[in-house]
Design a protein around this motif. Structure first.
Motif, short mmCIF file in Angstrom:
data_model
loop_
_atom_site.label_atom_id
_atom_site.label_comp_id
_atom_site.label_asym_id
_atom_site.label_seq_id
_atom_site.Cartn_x
_atom_site.Cartn_y
_atom_site.Cartn_z
N ALA A 256 -5.08 4.16 1.88
CA ALA A 256 -3.97 4.14 0.92
C ALA A 256 -4.47 3.55 -0.39
N SER B 32 1.86 -3.87 11.50
CA SER B 32 0.78 -2.89 11.63
C SER B 32 -0.59 -3.46 11.28
N ARG C 243 0.84 -1.19 0.00
CA ARG C 243 0.00 0.00 0.00
C ARG C 243 0.88 1.24 0.00
N GLN C 244 0.27 2.31 -0.50
CA GLN C 244 0.98 3.59 -0.54
C GLN C 244 0.00 4.72 -0.24
N ALA C 245 0.29 5.44 0.82
CA ALA C 245 -0.50 6.60 1.20
C ALA C 245 0.14 7.86 0.61
N GLY D 157 2.21 10.94 -0.06
CA GLY D 157 3.42 11.47 0.56
C GLY D 157 4.27 10.44 1.27
N LYS D 158 3.87 9.17 1.17
CA LYS D 158 4.63 8.11 1.85
C LYS D 158 5.14 7.10 0.84
N GLU D 159 6.13 6.32 1.26
CA GLU D 159 6.64 5.27 0.40
C GLU D 159 5.71 4.07 0.40
N ARG D 160 5.80 3.31 -0.67
CA ARG D 160 5.02 2.08 -0.74
C ARG D 160 5.55 1.11 0.31
N GLU D 161 4.61 0.45 1.00
CA GLU D 161 5.01 -0.44 2.08
C GLU D 161 4.34 -1.79 1.97
N GLU E 114 -5.38 5.26 9.46
CA GLU E 114 -4.02 5.11 8.93
C GLU E 114 -3.88 3.97 7.93
N ASP E 115 -4.93 3.17 7.75
CA ASP E 115 -4.92 2.13 6.71
C ASP E 115 -5.27 2.69 5.34
#
Length: 125
Positions: A92, A63, A38-40, A42-46, A89-90
């Motif tokens: 994305a 998480s 997943r990728q939110a 401004g964040k990196e893909r995780e 926070e999930d």
């Protein structure tokens, strides 16, 4: 070559559930290990979760452990991610990806050869 198409994303309230799917076409889907990332904004893909080619082995990011479940149906060429107790926070874009068998369970983006276009999951608080 494997083509992947995600579906099932949408808007859900915090605490709710959602199941996203990834339909695969092409050769030998059942021989690939699969993962969800997943990728939110401004964040990196995780990494989120991974499953072996047979479905016998799964792994999860800390998480989501205990809340998300990855599964696959090789007869339908589909991998699923069941998401329960969703948190804001999930939220994305969720991507499925395919990797060679020997990378089964990998959390590393670089181990995955094929990627879908992603499906948006939004969680309202």
């Amino acid at each position: 070559q494997v083509q992947l198409v995600e579906s099932g994303g949408g808007l859900v309230q915090a605490g709710g559930s959602l199941r996203v799917s990834c339909a695969a076409s092409g050769r030998k889907f059942s021989t690939y290990a699969m993962g969800w990332f997943r990728q939110a904004p401004g964040k990196e893909r995780e990494f989120v979760a991974a499953i072996s080619w047979s479905g016998g082995r799964t792994s999860y990011a800390d998480s989501v452990k205990g809340r998300f479940t990855i599964s696959r149906d090789n007869a339908k060429n589909t991998v699923y991610l069941q998401m329960n107790s969703l948190k804001p926070e999930d939220a994305a874009v969720y991507y499925c990806a395919a990797a060679p068998q020997y990378y089964s369970g990998s959390y590393r983006i670089e181990d995955y050869d094929y990627w879908g276009q992603g499906t948006q999951v939004t969680v309202s608080s």
